[in-house]
Design a protein around this motif. Structure first.
Motif, mmCIF file in Angstrom:
data_model
loop_
_atom_site.group_PDB
_atom_site.id
_atom_site.type_symbol
_atom_site.label_atom_id
_atom_site.label_comp_id
_atom_site.label_asym_id
_atom_site.label_seq_id
_atom_site.Cartn_x
_atom_site.Cartn_y
_atom_site.Cartn_z
ATOM 1 N N ALA A 1 146.535 2.641 26.481
ATOM 2 C CA ALA A 1 146.764 3.976 25.928
ATOM 3 C C ALA A 1 145.522 4.483 25.197
ATOM 4 C CB ALA A 1 147.968 3.955 24.994
ATOM 5 N N LEU A 2 144.900 3.611 24.424
ATOM 6 C CA LEU A 2 143.690 4.002 23.704
ATOM 7 C C LEU A 2 142.563 4.296 24.682
ATOM 8 C CD1 LEU A 2 142.363 4.408 20.958
ATOM 9 C CD2 LEU A 2 141.754 1.983 20.949
ATOM 10 N N PHE A 3 142.488 3.529 25.755
ATOM 11 C CA PHE A 3 141.487 3.783 26.800
ATOM 12 C C PHE A 3 141.637 5.215 27.317
ATOM 13 C CE2 PHE A 3 140.086 4.066 31.150
ATOM 14 C CZ PHE A 3 138.929 3.298 31.210
ATOM 15 N N GLY A 4 142.870 5.607 27.639
ATOM 16 C CA GLY A 4 143.103 6.952 28.154
ATOM 17 C C GLY A 4 142.742 8.025 27.150
ATOM 18 N N THR A 5 143.119 7.817 25.887
ATOM 19 C CA THR A 5 142.827 8.801 24.846
ATOM 20 C C THR A 5 141.322 9.005 24.689
ATOM 21 O OG1 THR A 5 144.849 8.217 23.649
ATOM 22 C CG2 THR A 5 143.131 9.362 22.404
ATOM 23 N N LEU A 6 140.580 7.902 24.626
ATOM 24 C CA LEU A 6 139.133 8.001 24.432
ATOM 25 C C LEU A 6 138.447 8.589 25.652
ATOM 26 C CD1 LEU A 6 138.389 4.594 22.672
ATOM 27 C CD2 LEU A 6 138.804 6.822 21.644
ATOM 28 N N PHE A 7 138.937 8.246 26.822
ATOM 29 C CA PHE A 7 138.361 8.765 28.054
ATOM 30 C C PHE A 7 138.489 10.289 28.095
ATOM 31 C CE2 PHE A 7 137.903 9.391 32.619
ATOM 32 C CZ PHE A 7 136.946 8.453 32.953
ATOM 33 N N GLY B 1 132.998 27.353 36.839
ATOM 34 C CA GLY B 1 134.410 27.183 37.153
ATOM 35 C C GLY B 1 134.700 25.817 37.738
ATOM 36 N N ALA B 2 133.772 25.311 38.573
ATOM 37 C CA ALA B 2 133.952 23.976 39.151
ATOM 38 C C ALA B 2 133.877 22.907 38.068
ATOM 39 C CB ALA B 2 132.892 23.725 40.213
ATOM 40 N N ILE B 3 132.976 23.082 37.093
ATOM 41 C CA ILE B 3 132.881 22.121 35.992
ATOM 42 C C ILE B 3 134.171 22.107 35.196
ATOM 43 C CG2 ILE B 3 131.731 21.670 33.785
ATOM 44 C CD1 ILE B 3 129.129 22.585 35.060
ATOM 45 N N VAL B 4 134.715 23.305 34.927
ATOM 46 C CA VAL B 4 135.989 23.376 34.197
ATOM 47 C C VAL B 4 137.094 22.705 35.004
ATOM 48 C CG1 VAL B 4 137.756 24.921 33.285
ATOM 49 C CG2 VAL B 4 135.341 25.458 32.932
ATOM 50 N N ALA B 5 137.156 23.020 36.303
ATOM 51 C CA ALA B 5 138.223 22.473 37.153
ATOM 52 C C ALA B 5 138.130 20.951 37.237
ATOM 53 C CB ALA B 5 138.139 23.079 38.552
ATOM 54 N N THR B 6 136.912 20.421 37.444
ATOM 55 C CA THR B 6 136.779 18.968 37.557
ATOM 56 C C THR B 6 137.126 18.279 36.238
ATOM 57 O OG1 THR B 6 134.411 19.143 37.069
ATOM 58 C CG2 THR B 6 135.053 19.081 39.373
ATOM 59 N N THR B 7 136.731 18.891 35.129
ATOM 60 C CA THR B 7 137.061 18.289 33.832
ATOM 61 C C THR B 7 138.560 18.312 33.594
ATOM 62 O OG1 THR B 7 134.931 19.009 32.927
ATOM 63 C CG2 THR B 7 136.621 18.376 31.356
ATOM 64 N N VAL B 8 139.202 19.416 33.960
ATOM 65 C CA VAL B 8 140.655 19.507 33.800
ATOM 66 C C VAL B 8 141.346 18.441 34.645
ATOM 67 C CG1 VAL B 8 142.689 20.937 34.248
ATOM 68 C CG2 VAL B 8 140.683 21.939 33.152
ATOM 69 N N ILE B 9 140.867 18.259 35.871
ATOM 70 C CA ILE B 9 141.461 17.236 36.740
ATOM 71 C C ILE B 9 141.241 15.846 36.158
ATOM 72 C CG2 ILE B 9 141.199 16.074 38.969
ATOM 73 C CD1 ILE B 9 140.832 18.779 40.264
ATOM 74 N N LEU B 10 140.017 15.570 35.711
ATOM 75 C CA LEU B 10 139.735 14.255 35.127
ATOM 76 C C LEU B 10 140.585 14.006 33.887
ATOM 77 C CD1 LEU B 10 135.849 14.149 35.469
ATOM 78 C CD2 LEU B 10 137.425 12.508 36.478
ATOM 79 N N CYS B 11 140.690 15.025 33.036
ATOM 80 C CA CYS B 11 141.427 14.853 31.778
ATOM 81 C C CYS B 11 142.931 14.738 32.021
ATOM 82 C CB CYS B 11 141.144 16.012 30.826
ATOM 83 S SG CYS B 11 139.480 15.990 30.126
ATOM 84 N N THR B 12 143.476 15.634 32.825
ATOM 85 C CA THR B 12 144.920 15.590 33.057
ATOM 86 C C THR B 12 145.319 14.379 33.881
ATOM 87 O OG1 THR B 12 144.608 17.064 34.952
ATOM 88 C CG2 THR B 12 145.274 18.076 32.874
ATOM 89 N N GLY B 13 144.415 13.949 34.785
ATOM 90 C CA GLY B 13 144.716 12.759 35.565
ATOM 91 C C GLY B 13 144.670 11.492 34.740
ATOM 92 N N THR B 14 143.848 11.519 33.683
ATOM 93 C CA THR B 14 143.679 10.318 32.857
ATOM 94 C C THR B 14 144.542 10.349 31.606
ATOM 95 O OG1 THR B 14 141.373 10.314 33.614
ATOM 96 C CG2 THR B 14 141.936 8.777 31.876
ATOM 97 N N ILE B 15 144.955 11.550 31.148
ATOM 98 C CA ILE B 15 145.747 11.621 29.920
ATOM 99 C C ILE B 15 147.063 10.874 30.081
ATOM 100 C CG2 ILE B 15 146.989 13.740 30.530
ATOM 101 C CD1 ILE B 15 145.651 12.755 27.052
ATOM 102 N N ILE B 16 147.492 10.711 31.327
ATOM 103 C CA ILE B 16 148.716 9.950 31.569
ATOM 104 C C ILE B 16 148.552 8.520 31.056
ATOM 105 C CG2 ILE B 16 150.328 9.184 33.352
ATOM 106 C CD1 ILE B 16 149.145 11.444 35.112
ATOM 107 N N VAL B 17 147.317 8.006 31.162
ATOM 108 C CA VAL B 17 147.054 6.653 30.699
ATOM 109 C C VAL B 17 147.329 6.525 29.206
ATOM 110 C CG1 VAL B 17 145.272 4.856 30.542
ATOM 111 C CG2 VAL B 17 145.335 6.372 32.516
ATOM 112 N N ALA B 18 147.160 7.631 28.468
ATOM 113 C CA ALA B 18 147.372 7.608 27.017
ATOM 114 C C ALA B 18 148.832 7.343 26.653
ATOM 115 C CB ALA B 18 146.910 8.916 26.393
ATOM 116 N N PHE B 19 149.729 7.455 27.618
ATOM 117 C CA PHE B 19 151.152 7.211 27.359
ATOM 118 C C PHE B 19 151.588 5.828 27.842
ATOM 119 C CE2 PHE B 19 150.594 11.796 27.724
ATOM 120 C CZ PHE B 19 151.183 12.230 26.537
#
Length: 782
Positions: free
Chosen positions: A726-732, A701-719
């Motif tokens: 934007a490409l940096f965020g998408t690839l990350f 559950g912690a792995i899922v939570a940390t990945t969700v935080i990393l992804c949602t925190g960084t997906i903003i960069v994709a915009f």
């Protein structure tokens, strides 16, 4: 004997008696032992960093990124030092369907004169400021003054556009547009002066703008200004959104408002520390180092979430909450230290690639990673202890949504271990194909803000006249004649023709462009004097030792095509027997430098992967641990590169950086998983299968939570408004999502499929926490 004994003890410590975090968790243990002293240090450093915040700024100079990147950077610097360049010039596109109307033409002439008188200008070039010899030793305006008839104007402009090589690049063929070029004063535009210059020019343009006269500005300073504005807006948005989203996810994951505040507090401090430290190190952010603050924020959120997740689990297991802080720090701290080291390796591997920008990014990222770890070992334990004193209560059990994939992942590992392992290995092998096929790519538009009006204007100039993307050829002259000797003129003419054959007619200017005047009886000295001292230096140096041939390419030009042009030019120049001629320009420099940097970064990525896999094996003192980590950690990187290859994006500067850093972060969950697995096997005496299951359910559950935080925190960069960011965020995000698959499905399956191969992992002698394992054997006893 004493020396041997000392060596043996040191070797024993390095091999067995140290923790997997190499003792770095002692920073956290010092916090528990000296809380007031550490709190004072934390407060002092926080205040120091807050003091730096008002100085925060972003340096929009792209040359900072490419500085010291190799031959073409050096060639561009020599070119700029000798002649100046058109790279920082402002292009004013004036369009009117009534341009041949004498009154409209005079308005444009007045605009050109006002542009020349602008405080920020050291010179201009336009059809109105250019002069031609009058045949009696003087000169007259290239566009005659005092015309009163449309036909006169039309005939005069048409004659210049068709017969004067320089005017062909400034007057559109349909006589509806002209280009005015302003050469900025570099002293006045330094240290933020560019914004004042652009404001002045926009105000000037507004004074002349009418329904019959449209005025648009473009050129590198405007592009950079747009990039700078987009970068600053991005950073503000990323910080606010990333922080908010991380806190919201923590709230739903922990089902506690105050728990979410505890998760968010440490990243907030880490963000302040990282911003202040980067400013103290470099004085400003660049387009690359500004990304570091977002990375530190999301990494700190993920590690904070992981720490608190484990703390609450110990509390629920019946441990006293204050003792649970100590227990979590002692158990999770070494794994967190090792994850920090792998991230440091990823950042540090970039340092050896060419280019000052990558070097600064590497240093900033390495320091940011260290800051994140220190904040985890100091700020978070202090906050948890303080929260307990203030009456923090145990929240409800974590959201079921976090653990939803875990039973399925265990079912796959238990029932399909060998097929999943085989498919995983096959997938990684096949993904090496696009890894070797993908090529570097550079496109100037990827650095520019989306929907840039200045880029659109540049496209109009590309279509109508010579373009705003110069390529230069520096030609050494033997005669040392400022008026250019006949032999040297022949050389310049040859180079001019070579460049024109590549770019097309009317796309090149040089001293040879004035051949129509010299054929009319004027001397080269008269023609060069007529253009004025500033423009003269754009053709030949004052001492007559070097000449410059300038071609204008389309603003948007594929990097492969530009590389082909440069290679062809250099080949033809050598074939013509012209020694010492040098092709250069900002676009040339960025294209070749990007290629060199990206290829070097590819090597850095490979080195980072190998070092981190070795580091994991060395930290655990187990080759088996190193082997089991290979597939789940290669899969996200190779999968992301396959996406780049299939999408045609190619390898760009920020994409390889994203891959390298994403790998360093993706390894973190693997380390936490393996650390808990070994702890379960060795210290809790579980058998192999039970240890895999317990680890998956304990920290899945912690792995899922940390990945969700990393992804949602960084997906903003994709915009982002900047395509590279934007490409940096998408690839990350893609890399981290694939890493989640690797850690939840591939890693447990590989462990289960290995069976007896992994039995020795239950007898590892390296420390996982603060205690000495029972199976340690000193070297001198073996």
């Amino acid at each position: 004997m004493n020396q041997q004994s000392l060596f043996a003890r040191l070797l024993t410590y390095l091999a067995f008696q140290r923790s997997i975090g190499f003792g770095l968790e002692n920073i956290g243990l010092a916090t528990l032992r000296f809380p007031r002293l550490i709190a004072l240090c934390v407060a002092a450093f926080t205040l120091l960093c807050i003091y730096q915040l008002p100085k925060a700024n972003v340096d929009g100079n792209l040359m900072r990124i490419y500085a010291n990147s190799g031959h073409y950077y050096d060639a561009y610097q020599r070119l700029a030092d000798t002649f100046g360049t058109f790279e920082n010039d402002i292009y004013v596109l004036v369009h009117s369907d009534q341009l041949t109307d004498p009154q409209i033409l005079e308005q444009v002439r007045n605009l050109a004169f006002d542009l020349e008188l602008n405080d920020y200008a050291i010179g201009t070039m336009s059809p109105f400021t250019l002069r031609k010899p009058d045949g009696s030793g003087g000169s007259v305006p290239a566009v005659p003054e005092g015309m009163t008839d449309k036909n006169q104007v039309s005939a005069a402009l048409a004659d210049l556009q068709q017969n004067d090589p320089m005017m062909r690049n400034l007057i559109t063929p349909d006589l509806t547009g002209v280009v005015l070029i302003m050469f900025p004063n570099s002293e006045m535009t330094r240290d933020g002066g560019t914004q004042g210059m652009l404001a002045s020019l926009r105000q000037l343009a507004a004074q002349y703008q009418t329904d019959d006269l449209q005025i648009e500005l473009t050129g590198p300073p405007i592009w950079t200004s747009e990039m700078l504005g987009a970068a600053v807006n991005d950073q503000i948005r990323f910080t606010v959104y990333g922080f908010t989203i991380g806190a919201i996810i923590a709230f739903f994951a922990l089902r506690s408002f105050f728990g979410a505040l505890l998760v968010a507090a440490t990243p907030f401090v880490a963000l302040i520390w990282s911003v202040g430290t980067v400013l103290m190190m470099f004085g400003s952010f660049s387009f690359l180092t500004i990304i570091v603050t977002t990375l530190v924020l999301v990494m700190a959120f993920a590690e904070s979430m992981f720490f608190i997740f484990n703390w609450l689990a110990h509390w629920r297991d019946g441990t006293d909450p204050s003792d649970a802080v100590d227990k979590t720090l002692r158990l999770v701290g070494p794994a967190t230290a090792l994850t920090t080291l792998t991230t440091l390796v990823a950042f540090t591997s970039l340092y050896f690639s060419p280019g000052r920008g990558v070097e600064e990014f590497s240093l900033a990222g390495a320091v940011g990673s260290a800051i994140m770890f220190i904040s985890m070992m100091t700020v978070l334990p202090l906050l948890l202890k303080a929260a307990l004193k203030l009456g923090f209560k145990l929240p409800k059990a974590p959201s079921l949504a976090l653990n939803a994939p875990i039973p399925f992942a265990w079912s796959v590992a238990r029932k399909l271990a060998r097929p999943v392992t085989t498919l995983s290995a096959l997938a990684v092998v096949l993904l090496f194909v696009p890894y070797f096929l993908i090529e570097p790519r550079f496109a100037i538009e990827d650095f520019m803000a989306k929907n840039s009006s200045a880029m659109a204007t540049a496209g109009e100039i590309d279509t109508g006249v010579g373009g705003v993307a110069p390529i230069y050829i520096r030609v050494p002259m033997k005669g040392n004649d400022p008026a250019i000797s006949d032999a040297d003129f022949k050389t310049v003419r040859t180079v001019h023709d070579i460049l024109e054959n590549e770019l097309g007619p009317n796309k090149v200017i040089s001293a040879a462009s004035m051949n129509n005047y010299t054929q009319s009886g004027f001397s080269r000295a008269q023609v060069l004097d007529a253009v004025g001292p500033f423009m003269r230096r754009r053709f030949v140096t004052d001492d007559g030792t070097q000449a410059l041939v300038t071609g204008f390419m389309p603003t948007i030009l594929e990097s492969g095509r530009l590389a082909d042009i440069v290679t062809s030019l250099e080949t033809q120049i050598r074939a013509a027997g012209i020694a010492g001629a040098e092709v250069g320009g900002f676009r040339v420099m960025t294209t070749f430098a990007t290629d060199d940097i990206v290829r070097s970064l590819q090597v850095s990525l490979a080195v980072s992967v190998l070092i981190n896999i070795f580091l994991i094996g060395f930290a655990f003192q187990s080759l088996r641990i190193a082997l089991v980590s290979i597939i789940p950690n290669l899969f996200p990187i190779l999968g992301t590169e396959a996406y780049l290859w299939l999408s045609g994006s190619g390898l760009q500067l920020t994409t390889v950086i994203a891959l390298t850093i994403a790998f360093g972060i993706a390894v973190n969950d693997t380390i936490h998983f393996l650390s808990h697995y070994v702890h379960s096997r060795r210290d809790q005496r579980r058998d192999h299968a039970d240890a895999v299951k317990e680890t998956l359910f304990r920290i899945g559950g912690a792995i899922v939570a940390t990945t969700v935080i990393l992804c949602t925190g960084t997906i903003i960069v994709a915009f982002s408004e900047l395509p590279q960011v934007a490409l940096f965020g998408t690839l990350f995000v893609l890399s981290l999502a694939l890493a989640l698959i690797g850690d939840l499905f591939m890693l447990p399956a590989i462990l289960m499929a290995g069976g007896k191969f992994f039995d020795p992992l239950g007898r590892l002698r390296v420390r996982l926490a603060d205690h000495q394992p029972k199976h340690v054997v000193a070297i001198d006893e073996m």
